[in-house]
Design an enzyme around this catalytic site. Structure first.
Site, PDB file in Angstrom:
ATOM      1  N   ASP A   1      16.803  -6.320  -3.443  1.00 47.90           N
ATOM      2  CA  ASP A   1      16.184  -6.249  -4.764  1.00 47.90           C
ATOM      3  C   ASP A   1      14.879  -5.449  -4.779  1.00 47.90           C
ATOM      4  O   ASP A   1      14.063  -5.594  -5.680  1.00 47.90           O
ATOM      5  CB  ASP A   1      15.932  -7.659  -5.317  1.00 47.90           C
ATOM      6  CG  ASP A   1      15.127  -8.531  -4.359  1.00 47.90           C
ATOM      7  OD1 ASP A   1      14.342  -7.993  -3.563  1.00 47.90           O
ATOM      8  OD2 ASP A   1      15.287  -9.772  -4.401  1.00 47.90           O
TER       9      ASP A   1
ATOM     10  N   ARG B   1      10.206  -3.617  -7.491  1.00 49.10           N
ATOM     11  CA  ARG B   1      10.917  -4.896  -7.437  1.00 49.10           C
ATOM     12  C   ARG B   1      11.849  -4.942  -8.629  1.00 49.10           C
ATOM     13  O   ARG B   1      11.428  -4.782  -9.774  1.00 49.10           O
ATOM     14  CB  ARG B   1       9.904  -6.043  -7.514  1.00 49.10           C
ATOM     15  CG  ARG B   1      10.513  -7.435  -7.432  1.00 49.10           C
ATOM     16  CD  ARG B   1      11.064  -7.716  -6.047  1.00 49.10           C
ATOM     17  NE  ARG B   1      11.331  -9.141  -5.857  1.00 49.10           N
ATOM     18  CZ  ARG B   1      12.395  -9.780  -6.316  1.00 49.10           C
ATOM     19  NH1 ARG B   1      13.298  -9.124  -7.023  1.00 49.10           N
ATOM     20  NH2 ARG B   1      12.551 -11.064  -6.079  1.00 49.10           N
TER      21      ARG B   1
ATOM     22  N   ASP C   1      16.848 -12.253  -7.828  1.00 50.02           N
ATOM     23  CA  ASP C   1      16.310 -12.592  -6.521  1.00 50.02           C
ATOM     24  C   ASP C   1      17.473 -12.636  -5.530  1.00 50.02           C
ATOM     25  O   ASP C   1      18.294 -13.556  -5.563  1.00 50.02           O
ATOM     26  CB  ASP C   1      15.606 -13.955  -6.588  1.00 50.02           C
ATOM     27  CG  ASP C   1      14.894 -14.307  -5.290  1.00 50.02           C
ATOM     28  OD1 ASP C   1      14.673 -13.401  -4.463  1.00 50.02           O
ATOM     29  OD2 ASP C   1      14.557 -15.491  -5.105  1.00 50.02           O
ATOM     30  N   THR C   2      17.555 -11.624  -4.674  1.00 44.95           N
ATOM     31  CA  THR C   2      18.623 -11.591  -3.676  1.00 44.95           C
ATOM     32  C   THR C   2      18.143 -12.269  -2.393  1.00 44.95           C
ATOM     33  O   THR C   2      16.939 -12.390  -2.158  1.00 44.95           O
ATOM     34  CB  THR C   2      19.052 -10.137  -3.360  1.00 44.95           C
ATOM     35  OG1 THR C   2      17.940  -9.429  -2.792  1.00 44.95           O
ATOM     36  CG2 THR C   2      19.521  -9.427  -4.617  1.00 44.95           C
TER      37      THR C   2
ATOM     38  N   GLU D   1      16.941 -12.978   1.391  1.00 39.36           N
ATOM     39  CA  GLU D   1      16.082 -12.185   2.269  1.00 39.36           C
ATOM     40  C   GLU D   1      16.894 -11.513   3.374  1.00 39.36           C
ATOM     41  O   GLU D   1      17.849 -12.088   3.908  1.00 39.36           O
ATOM     42  CB  GLU D   1      15.011 -13.075   2.908  1.00 39.36           C
ATOM     43  CG  GLU D   1      13.982 -13.621   1.930  1.00 39.36           C
ATOM     44  CD  GLU D   1      13.137 -12.521   1.316  1.00 39.36           C
ATOM     45  OE1 GLU D   1      12.818 -11.553   2.016  1.00 39.36           O
ATOM     46  OE2 GLU D   1      12.813 -12.626   0.123  1.00 39.36           O
TER      47      GLU D   1
ATOM     48  N   ARG E   1       3.616  -4.009  -7.072  1.00 36.61           N
ATOM     49  CA  ARG E   1       4.921  -3.352  -7.123  1.00 36.61           C
ATOM     50  C   ARG E   1       5.350  -3.129  -8.569  1.00 36.61           C
ATOM     51  O   ARG E   1       5.073  -3.951  -9.439  1.00 36.61           O
ATOM     52  CB  ARG E   1       5.979  -4.207  -6.416  1.00 36.61           C
ATOM     53  CG  ARG E   1       5.717  -4.461  -4.955  1.00 36.61           C
ATOM     54  CD  ARG E   1       6.720  -5.420  -4.347  1.00 36.61           C
ATOM     55  NE  ARG E   1       6.683  -6.730  -4.993  1.00 36.61           N
ATOM     56  CZ  ARG E   1       7.397  -7.784  -4.597  1.00 36.61           C
ATOM     57  NH1 ARG E   1       8.221  -7.663  -3.567  1.00 36.61           N
ATOM     58  NH2 ARG E   1       7.317  -8.931  -5.234  1.00 36.61           N
TER      59      ARG E   1
END
Length: 210
Positions: free
Chosen positions: A44, A55, A60-61, A63, A103
């Site tokens: 992501d 971002r 939210d993928t 980690e 970001r």
């Protein structure tokens, strides 16, 4: 005849409603602008021309770098692959343009298709971060429901094929990144037995990342 007419009208109205929702979402979000991929980071996050590290909004993928989570490597590999193959990459702002880490925050479009939606449908999104009223929220929630109902990725009940990377031989060395990627497609982090500073040209703690 009346029954069939009713069915046709229902379908037409449904399509019109969906189209209206999509058009409304696009109208709410900022205008799209073209960028070029400079670096893949994870599922992501990526670095683009004009805006720097970005971002992906709302999703939210898992980690795939500091702490490897199930399907994190798949999400990262897929994101990188589709962006590298894309003929056109576009971003669109939607509210706040930067997060607290500096970001860029944006929707990402790959050849006109919303990447966040694609990742969610494939089961590569573990959840959403909601810091505002975003344009494509309804669509992404529907995509997540689809992923769960069809047992995609994280919701398949199957172990990720990339969760257990090859065990490196002690003192394992590679001549260059081309050789390293044959065994470690996403490179290796500092602290890994195969890590060497000479393969980490951007000094970010990851050698031979794509």
């Amino acid at each position: 005849m009346k029954k069939w007419l009713s069915i046709v009208l229902t379908v037409v109205l449904g399509v019109s409603l969906l189209t209206g929702i999509q058009e409304s979402a696009e109208a709410k979000a900022g205008s799209k602008f073209s960028v070029k991929l400079e670096k893949c980071i994870d599922g992501d996050t990526a670095q683009f021309s004009k805006v720097g590290r970005t971002r992906f909004l709302y999703v939210d993928t898992p980690e795939s770098t500091n702490k490897i989570e199930p399907y994190g490597k798949e999400a990262s590999a897929y994101t990188c692959a589709v962006m590298k193959k894309a003929k056109k990459l576009e971003l669109a702002y939607d509210g706040t343009k930067k997060d607290k880490y500096g970001r860029t925050l944006a929707w990402v479009f790959v050849d006109g298709k919303l990447l966040q939606s694609d990742l969610t449908k494939r089961g590569y999104v573990k959840g959403f971060y909601d810091y505002g009223n975003y344009s494509y929220e309804s669509q992404l929630h529907a995509d997540l429901k689809y992923a769960k109902n069809n047992k995609k990725g994280l919701y398949s009940g199957k172990k990720s094929e990339l969760d257990s990377p090859p065990v490196p031989a002690k003192g394992e060395k590679f001549k260059n990144c081309t050789e390293m990627r044959k065994k470690y497609p996403n490179g290796v982090k500092k602290g890994h037995p195969a890590y060497e500073p000479k393969h980490d040209r951007d000094k970010d703690g990851v050698a031979c990342e794509k």
